[in-house]
Write an enzyme that holds these catalytic residues in place. Structure first.
Site, short mmCIF file in Angstrom:
data_model
loop_
_atom_site.label_atom_id
_atom_site.label_comp_id
_atom_site.label_asym_id
_atom_site.label_seq_id
_atom_site.Cartn_x
_atom_site.Cartn_y
_atom_site.Cartn_z
N GLY A 1 7.99 -51.45 -15.06
CA GLY A 1 9.11 -50.82 -15.75
C GLY A 1 9.64 -51.73 -16.83
O GLY A 1 8.89 -52.48 -17.45
N GLU A 2 10.93 -51.64 -17.10
CA GLU A 2 11.65 -52.42 -18.11
C GLU A 2 10.97 -52.41 -19.47
O GLU A 2 11.09 -53.36 -20.25
CB GLU A 2 11.92 -53.86 -17.63
CG GLU A 2 10.73 -54.75 -17.40
CD GLU A 2 11.07 -56.11 -16.77
OE1 GLU A 2 10.63 -57.14 -17.31
OE2 GLU A 2 11.78 -56.12 -15.74
#
Length: 337
Positions: free
Chosen positions: A304-305
């Site tokens: 993610g991120e």
């Protein structure tokens, strides 16, 4: 900045009047691509990617100079049901890590010359547990959408959005199932690495959420009832980018679920988007097929991120550099076979 919308109906009005890419720039870029010093098609997908980018930027020889990455963070009421291998307080701890430059996305943004912004959305107030009530009120989802809308730098020439939020693979699975159909097991993955018992909890939570909100038919309402603040913020940023004709590189499963809520409301809402990568979250491939976006990369990431989309920025940068910087046969004095 004056609020662009104050109701979901006003967001729907924006989705009904989206700008298109520039056909003349597409034609000019395609013509230039056909004259570059290479065999036709020799650069594979880079050629279509660069032409797509040129169309949205409105120039046949574009440059990428001001890419922007935005990471949104939010907390979820469903986290209390044990849907993650990590506690909810990790969200705030990771936001501090982003702010101090210690996360993977900090390194990737610096490597590829992208501006990185981080926005934490009411971490002290998780969304409601969507098995019991809508995750957000209309005012709350509007506030989150507007946070994403405002976060986009109008001077950016590429946008990448990502997220951090314990429990958000569960809300993304529920949102994807609500928008595109299928059983909870089709969409629920292991996320942060839950064991079989945790996976069963996630599937139950998604099933209960879908049952509770089964009468909700609009993509934005599905986002309100099943999403999270950071998910809605990503949707708001993606929508703002479309209005500004800024191309978007989509990140993983959660980002694509946010994008899917826009597509469910307006089928052409994602024409300015390319999928940056295929993540290791098992249902991401299914979701990419649902939104019609083949990924640029497949590296087994599940962080993610915005990390996977950030890596794909290098691919887009290379594609655009070739279109704009290579010599034509005439310029190079090379015979065109």
């Amino acid at each position: 900045m004056t609020a662009a919308f104050s109701t979901l109906d006003e967001v729907r009005d924006i989705l009904r009047a989206l700008p298109e890419s520039d056909a003349e720039s597409i034609d000019d870029a395609a013509a230039r691509n056909g004259q570059l010093t290479k065999p036709p098609g020799a650069l594979g997908r880079l050629e279509a990617l660069a032409i797509w980018y040129a169309g949205w930027r409105g120039v046949a020889t574009p440059r990428i100079e001001t890419p922007q990455i935005i990471v949104f963070a939010g907390n979820h009421g469903i986290a209390a049901q044990g849907v993650s291998a990590f506690p909810a307080e990790v969200t705030a701890q990771m936001v501090l890590n982003f702010q101090h430059g210690g996360a993977a996305i900090n390194q990737l943004a610096a490597t590829f010359g992208a501006k990185l912004d981080v926005h934490a959305l009411a971490l002290e107030q998780p969304t409601a547990d969507f098995t019991q009530a809508p995750a957000m009120s209309e005012a709350e989802v509007i506030d989150a959408l507007h946070t994403g809308w405002q976060a986009v730098d109008a001077a950016a020439d590429v946008l990448i959005v990502g997220e951090m939020g314990i429990g958000n693979t569960t809300c993304a699975a529920a949102l994807a199932a609500a928008c595109f159909g299928g059983a909870p097991a089709d969409w629920v993955g292991r996320g942060t690495g839950v064991d079989d018992a945790g996976l069963a909890i996630k599937q139950r939570v998604v099933a209960e959420g879908l049952a509770r909100h089964a009468t909700v038919h609009d993509g934005l309402e599905k986002l309100r009832c099943l999403g999270g603040r950071e998910v809605a913020a990503m949707a708001g940023a993606i929508l703002r980018a479309r209005v500004l004709r800024i191309p978007v590189l989509l990140d993983g499963f959660i980002c694509c679920a946010a994008a899917g809520s826009l597509m469910h409301t307006a089928p052409d809402a994602l024409e300015h988007c390319v999928a940056g990568h295929l993540s290791a979250e098992g249902s991401h491939d299914r979701l990419l097929q649902a939104i019609g976006k083949p990924p640029l990369l497949s590296l087994g990431l599940r962080l993610g991120e915005a990390s996977g989309a950030a890596l794909s920025l290098a691919v887009l940068q290379g594609a655009v550099a070739c279109l704009s910087g290579m010599a034509t046969f005439a310029e190079a004095g090379v015979a065109d076979g």
